[in-house]
Design an enzyme around this catalytic site. Structure first.
Site, PDB file in Angstrom:
ATOM      1  N   SER A  41       6.810   7.042   2.934  1.00 54.01           N
ATOM      2  CA  SER A  41       5.609   7.731   2.482  1.00 54.01           C
ATOM      3  C   SER A  41       5.857   9.139   1.941  1.00 54.01           C
ATOM      4  O   SER A  41       6.542   9.308   0.937  1.00 54.01           O
ATOM      5  CB  SER A  41       4.584   7.731   3.613  1.00 54.01           C
ATOM      6  OG  SER A  41       3.317   8.032   3.120  1.00 54.01           O
ATOM      7  N   ASP A  92      -0.051  -3.256   1.980  1.00 51.99           N
ATOM      8  CA  ASP A  92      -0.104  -1.904   1.415  1.00 51.99           C
ATOM      9  C   ASP A  92      -0.540  -2.060  -0.035  1.00 51.99           C
ATOM     10  O   ASP A  92       0.279  -2.294  -0.918  1.00 51.99           O
ATOM     11  CB  ASP A  92       1.257  -1.227   1.506  1.00 51.99           C
ATOM     12  CG  ASP A  92       1.235   0.216   1.033  1.00 51.99           C
ATOM     13  OD1 ASP A  92       0.211   0.673   0.496  1.00 51.99           O
ATOM     14  OD2 ASP A  92       2.261   0.894   1.209  1.00 51.99           O
ATOM     15  N   HIS A 119       0.700   0.017   5.058  1.00 51.36           N
ATOM     16  CA  HIS A 119       1.528   1.103   4.548  1.00 51.36           C
ATOM     17  C   HIS A 119       2.620   1.491   5.540  1.00 51.36           C
ATOM     18  O   HIS A 119       3.770   1.666   5.161  1.00 51.36           O
ATOM     19  CB  HIS A 119       0.643   2.302   4.209  1.00 51.36           C
ATOM     20  CG  HIS A 119       1.392   3.451   3.654  1.00 51.36           C
ATOM     21  ND1 HIS A 119       2.086   3.388   2.473  1.00 51.36           N
ATOM     22  CD2 HIS A 119       1.573   4.710   4.135  1.00 51.36           C
ATOM     23  CE1 HIS A 119       2.663   4.556   2.232  1.00 51.36           C
ATOM     24  NE2 HIS A 119       2.375   5.369   3.232  1.00 51.36           N
TER      25      HIS A 119
END
Length: 141
Positions: A41, A92, A119
């Site tokens: 991320s 995701d 995610h």
């Protein structure tokens, strides 16, 4: 990472060059030589410019739906020779597939999709995540 979460903003990491220098400094301080960089991320803001500038210092790269992939051109990714495992959860719906569109230009990449994971696929399905990661690491030996 500096400037994220509850950490205060840091002038040094305001630019991509500063983030490369910061990550390089951390790796040197830890005495790491040719590590595998796992980048989930938000850490993409640090890992991607490092990969593009100093990918030859890495044994491998594992982006996990990182942010910032659209900041670089396909031609930039095509120059990187670092073995890469692109990982993301199949649930995701934004960053995983978006990152894949850019990262698939890395010439030495493989893709692993974690089923029934969002995610944070490493939290949703840790066994599947680690199976894919360990399989990739074994290939690097």
């Amino acid at each position: 990472m500096p400037g994220y979460g509850d950490s205060p903003p840091v002038e040094m990491v305001a630019t991509a060059q500063g983030r490369v220098a910061f990550l390089d400094h951390v790796l040197q301080e830890l005495g790491m030589r040719r590590p595998v960089l796992v980048s989930p991320s938000m850490s993409g803001r640090f890992a991607l410019p490092f990969l593009l500038a100093r990918g030859d210092q890495l044994a491998g790269f594992v982006p996990v739906a990182p942010v910032g992939t659209k900041d670089y051109a396909a031609e930039q990714y095509q120059q990187v020779q670092t073995p890469t495992l692109i990982l993301y959860g199949d649930r995701d719906t934004s960053l995983g597939r978006q990152a894949l569109q850019s990262l698939q230009h890395l010439p030495r990449h493989h893709v692993a999709v974690v089923p029934s994971a969002g995610h944070a696929c490493y939290l949703d399905k840790p066994e599947d995540f680690h199976r894919a990661l360990l399989g990739f690491l074994r290939q690097l030996k």
